[in-house]
Motif scaffolding. Structure first.
Motif, PDB file in Angstrom:
ATOM      1  N   LEU A 170       0.816  -1.212   0.000  1.00  0.00           N
ATOM      2  CA  LEU A 170       0.000   0.000   0.000  1.00  0.00           C
ATOM      3  C   LEU A 170       0.852   1.265   0.000  1.00  0.00           C
ATOM      4  O   LEU A 170       0.549   2.225  -0.688  1.00  0.00           O
ATOM      5  CB  LEU A 170      -0.949  -0.003   1.202  1.00  0.00           C
ATOM      6  CG  LEU A 170      -1.980  -1.126   1.197  1.00  0.00           C
ATOM      7  CD1 LEU A 170      -2.903  -1.002   2.382  1.00  0.00           C
ATOM      8  CD2 LEU A 170      -2.791  -1.116  -0.080  1.00  0.00           C
ATOM      9  N   ARG A 171       1.938   1.233   0.786  1.00  0.00           N
ATOM     10  CA  ARG A 171       2.788   2.430   0.838  1.00  0.00           C
ATOM     11  C   ARG A 171       3.432   2.698  -0.507  1.00  0.00           C
ATOM     12  O   ARG A 171       3.589   3.845  -0.908  1.00  0.00           O
ATOM     13  CB  ARG A 171       3.850   2.279   1.925  1.00  0.00           C
ATOM     14  CG  ARG A 171       3.322   2.650   3.314  1.00  0.00           C
ATOM     15  CD  ARG A 171       4.417   2.516   4.362  1.00  0.00           C
ATOM     16  NE  ARG A 171       5.602   3.269   3.987  1.00  0.00           N
ATOM     17  CZ  ARG A 171       6.859   2.859   4.222  1.00  0.00           C
ATOM     18  NH1 ARG A 171       7.069   1.705   4.819  1.00  0.00           N
ATOM     19  NH2 ARG A 171       7.880   3.574   3.866  1.00  0.00           N
ATOM     20  N   LEU A 173       2.140   2.333  -3.212  1.00  0.00           N
ATOM     21  CA  LEU A 173       1.126   2.965  -4.062  1.00  0.00           C
ATOM     22  C   LEU A 173       0.865   4.407  -3.641  1.00  0.00           C
ATOM     23  O   LEU A 173       0.045   5.089  -4.236  1.00  0.00           O
ATOM     24  CB  LEU A 173      -0.194   2.185  -3.973  1.00  0.00           C
ATOM     25  CG  LEU A 173      -0.176   0.760  -4.496  1.00  0.00           C
ATOM     26  CD1 LEU A 173      -1.444   0.043  -4.089  1.00  0.00           C
ATOM     27  CD2 LEU A 173      -0.029   0.755  -5.999  1.00  0.00           C
ATOM     28  N   ALA A 175       0.052   5.215  -0.300  1.00  0.00           N
ATOM     29  CA  ALA A 175      -0.937   5.270   0.776  1.00  0.00           C
ATOM     30  C   ALA A 175      -0.390   6.050   1.975  1.00  0.00           C
ATOM     31  O   ALA A 175       0.768   5.910   2.337  1.00  0.00           O
ATOM     32  CB  ALA A 175      -1.313   3.862   1.209  1.00  0.00           C
ATOM     33  N   ASP A 179      -4.885   6.044   5.248  1.00  0.00           N
ATOM     34  CA  ASP A 179      -5.388   5.051   4.288  1.00  0.00           C
ATOM     35  C   ASP A 179      -5.164   3.642   4.818  1.00  0.00           C
ATOM     36  O   ASP A 179      -6.061   2.800   4.766  1.00  0.00           O
ATOM     37  CB  ASP A 179      -4.643   5.175   2.946  1.00  0.00           C
ATOM     38  CG  ASP A 179      -5.005   6.454   2.218  1.00  0.00           C
ATOM     39  OD1 ASP A 179      -6.183   6.824   2.269  1.00  0.00           O
ATOM     40  OD2 ASP A 179      -4.107   7.070   1.611  1.00  0.00           O
ATOM     41  N   LYS A 183      -8.175   1.135   5.564  1.00  0.00           N
ATOM     42  CA  LYS A 183      -8.367   0.008   4.646  1.00  0.00           C
ATOM     43  C   LYS A 183      -7.958  -1.320   5.277  1.00  0.00           C
ATOM     44  O   LYS A 183      -8.505  -2.356   4.941  1.00  0.00           O
ATOM     45  CB  LYS A 183      -7.545   0.209   3.367  1.00  0.00           C
ATOM     46  CG  LYS A 183      -7.813   1.470   2.609  1.00  0.00           C
ATOM     47  CD  LYS A 183      -9.154   1.442   1.934  1.00  0.00           C
ATOM     48  CE  LYS A 183      -9.391   2.750   1.208  1.00  0.00           C
ATOM     49  NZ  LYS A 183     -10.807   2.969   0.961  1.00  0.00           N
ATOM     50  N   VAL A 184      -6.939  -1.290   6.116  1.00  0.00           N
ATOM     51  CA  VAL A 184      -6.411  -2.542   6.654  1.00  0.00           C
ATOM     52  C   VAL A 184      -6.515  -2.614   8.177  1.00  0.00           C
ATOM     53  O   VAL A 184      -7.107  -3.544   8.714  1.00  0.00           O
ATOM     54  CB  VAL A 184      -4.930  -2.751   6.249  1.00  0.00           C
ATOM     55  CG1 VAL A 184      -4.443  -4.109   6.717  1.00  0.00           C
ATOM     56  CG2 VAL A 184      -4.762  -2.618   4.752  1.00  0.00           C
TER      57      VAL A 184
ATOM     58  N   TRP B  89     -11.382 -10.003   4.651  1.00  0.00           N
ATOM     59  CA  TRP B  89     -12.760  -9.504   4.781  1.00  0.00           C
ATOM     60  C   TRP B  89     -13.279  -8.944   3.462  1.00  0.00           C
ATOM     61  O   TRP B  89     -14.417  -8.518   3.377  1.00  0.00           O
ATOM     62  CB  TRP B  89     -12.852  -8.439   5.879  1.00  0.00           C
ATOM     63  CG  TRP B  89     -11.905  -7.299   5.701  1.00  0.00           C
ATOM     64  CD1 TRP B  89     -12.125  -6.154   5.014  1.00  0.00           C
ATOM     65  CD2 TRP B  89     -10.571  -7.215   6.217  1.00  0.00           C
ATOM     66  NE1 TRP B  89     -11.010  -5.367   5.053  1.00  0.00           N
ATOM     67  CE2 TRP B  89     -10.055  -5.976   5.791  1.00  0.00           C
ATOM     68  CE3 TRP B  89      -9.772  -8.055   6.995  1.00  0.00           C
ATOM     69  CZ2 TRP B  89      -8.753  -5.572   6.119  1.00  0.00           C
ATOM     70  CZ3 TRP B  89      -8.494  -7.642   7.325  1.00  0.00           C
ATOM     71  CH2 TRP B  89      -7.994  -6.417   6.891  1.00  0.00           C
ATOM     72  N   ILE B 102      -6.368   3.740  -3.451  1.00  0.00           N
ATOM     73  CA  ILE B 102      -5.196   4.390  -2.867  1.00  0.00           C
ATOM     74  C   ILE B 102      -4.545   5.346  -3.866  1.00  0.00           C
ATOM     75  O   ILE B 102      -4.271   6.506  -3.546  1.00  0.00           O
ATOM     76  CB  ILE B 102      -4.148   3.331  -2.441  1.00  0.00           C
ATOM     77  CG1 ILE B 102      -4.772   2.294  -1.504  1.00  0.00           C
ATOM     78  CG2 ILE B 102      -2.937   3.991  -1.829  1.00  0.00           C
ATOM     79  CD1 ILE B 102      -5.023   2.763  -0.113  1.00  0.00           C
TER      80      ILE B 102
END
Lengths: 272, 261
Positions: A170-171, A173, A175, A179, A183-184, B89, B102
């Motif tokens: 994610l980072r 990308l 994030a 975020d 998201k997580v 999930w 993102i």
């Protein structure tokens, strides 16, 4: 998460034979009855007086006899417990998210939390009485204080154990921390959170009853304390039985909620 | 101009006295190229990935990606690791759409153009052989299927650069060969540059245009080999003498690099 129940299991259930007794489903009921039967027989054989250990039949008699005060005080205890528990859920979720947010906050607040948790909550009741007087408020607050710790720890743990690979993906990308949390982190900590509710609700009963015993004119704690001073031991046991019933009911509610909200966590391993 | 230029880079973990992970690292990756990075374990292959994606900033030297010096995470990359890290999930489709929530350029148009993105994700699922599995949860998929979905997630935002860190390491041999073909076809059909970090030399020779061999820690590039085999390559190539010769040469080089450590 809402469409989780639409998932149909892939394996066909084995065909169950008709008219077969499901012993596992019956077991809780049978064991409970068994406990009462052994208790009844044991007391009758040993000839213990009701003022030491009443028989279950005597306790049920007391429940019928004193139904009106028992009912009123049970509701009061349920009310203080649930109110304290709800505050604990809101505060625990908030503080847990706050603590899990950064490693520094986690490191700084953790010892304080441990220290606070180590204090027996009954020792806090006199202080609460000084601040708020006797009655409902200290009972609610004691229930809150005793039950919010496991919620905080579990939520913070859920946030703190995000897999580094997920974070990297994610980072890379672009994030931001927020975020990743939204998201997580937060969805991921939900199974921990709902799991902790089962522990927290039982602790909340401990808190409210302790406070009612020491400083209240209402609730099962107070009822049992005054019954005890009148040597009405069957009524004390009737209060205990009501507490057990309320505890089981609330625990079952939390377990149901956990299963419904985070069913995915029971079918997957978090670490996969 | 190369897509990635790594010029004389040093990367040390844990302060000035910490472990030197890579030292004097030089590497050029051209646009559209498929580069495999091999080397003894602990040679800084994963550090190379983190440097290229901007997750780590080197203490010395420069990393240039798409004509810009890397000082923060570069969002033109997609990453996939050995661990598929699907979020349990979310359904597989929702997992694949995650990067779009993102990446700056997509996140604001995701809601309005949802159907378009879902169609794209479904097309990707079909490419990797997961058609119709979008509404399954990750835990309902096998390890190989999860890894396929992981590839889709790495590709959904059309990255210019795809970084794969031992993506097939945990899979059985047959699944792995199937996924080699999936990656091969993705590279052939899409305009994407791929960097594959791997321990599997056959994998590197089968897939890559260029195999880069790294030394033991502190890691640096000791040699680069262009893979001479014609594309498209079929799995039969794995049993040809020329292929095995190349694998054996690489193996010898890495054994020497390990012994030198």
């Amino acid at each position: 998460m809402s469409n989780i129940e639409t998932v149909t299991p892939q394996v066909a259930l084995p065909q169950r034979e008709p008219f077969r007794i499901n012993w596992i489903r019956l077991a809780p009921l049978l064991y409970t009855i068994g406990l009462f039967v052994i208790w009844e027989i044991g007391v009758r054989i040993s000839g213990l007086p009701h003022t030491i250990l009443p028989t279950p039949s005597r306790i049920f008699e007391a429940i019928v006899q004193y139904w009106s005060p028992i009912w009123k005080n049970s509701l009061q205890t349920l009310y203080t417990t649930v109110l304290g528990f709800i505050i604990a859920v809101v505060a625990g979720l908030g503080i847990g998210l706050f603590i899990g947010w950064s490693k520094t906050i986690y490191a700084g607040l953790y010892p304080i939390m441990i220290g606070f948790n180590a204090i027996p909550k009954v020792a806090l009741v006199p202080i609460l009485v000084i601040w708020f007087g006797i009655g409902t408020v200290p009972a609610v607050l004691t229930a809150f204080l005793i039950s919010f710790f496991p919620i905080v720890v579990n939520v913070a743990t859920g946030l703190a154990t995000i897999e580094p690979e997920t974070e990297d993906v994610l980072r890379a990308l672009g994030a931001k921390k927020l975020d990743i949390m939204l998201k997580v982190g937060i969805p991921r900590s939900m199974p921990y959170f709902f799991g902790s509710l089962k522990v927290a609700i039982t602790l909340a009963f401990v808190g409210s009853v302790v406070s009612e015993t020491v400083a209240s004119n209402n609730g099962l704690g107070n009822m049992m304390a005054s019954a005890q001073s009148n040597f009405n031991v069957p009524l004390v046991f009737a209060g205990l039985l009501m507490l057990a019933v309320e505890g089981i009911a609330m625990y079952a509610l939390m377990a149901w909620l956990e299963k419904r909200m985070t069913g995915w966590a029971h079918r997957s391993t978090m670490s996969n | 101009m190369a897509l990635v230029t790594i010029d004389n880079v040093d990367m040390r973990y844990g302060g000035p006295t910490g472990t030197l992970a890579v030292s004097g690292l030089n590497l050029r990756i051209e646009r559209g190229e498929f580069v495999a990075v091999v080397g003894p374990s602990g040679c800084g292959k994963s550090t190379l990935m983190k440097l290229t994606t901007g997750l780590h900033i080197p203490q010395a030297g420069t990393v240039i990606v798409a004509d810009q010096e890397v000082t923060k995470p570069v969002s033109i990359v997609g990453m996939a690791f050995q661990n598929p890290t699907m979020l349990p999930w979310r359904t597989t489709l929702e997992n694949i759409l995650l990067p779009l929530e993102i990446v700056e350029r997509h996140r604001h148009r995701l809601r309005a153009h949802k159907a378009e993105y879902v169609a794209k994700a479904e097309a990707l699922l079909e490419t990797v052989g997961l058609k119709g599995f979008g509404d399954k949860f990750p835990w309902q998929l096998s390890g190989g299927m999860q890894q396929r979905a992981n590839l889709c997630r790495a590709l959904i935002h059309e990255p210019e650069l795809l970084m794969l860190d031992e993506p097939f390491g945990a899979l059985d041999a047959f699944t792995r060969e199937e996924l080699w073909c999936v990656i091969r076809d993705l590279h052939a059909s899409q305009d994407v540059t791929i960097v594959l970090v791997t321990h599997d030399l056959r994998e590197s020779v089968f897939l890559a245009d260029k195999v880069v061999v790294m030394s033991a820690r502190p890691g640096r590039v000791i040699s680069e080999h262009m893979v001479p085999f014609e594309r498209p390559r079929q799995l039969e190539i794995l049993y040809e003498p020329a292929f095995n010769d190349m694998v054996q040469r690489l193996h010898g080089e890495i054994a020497t690099a390990r012994a030198a450590a």
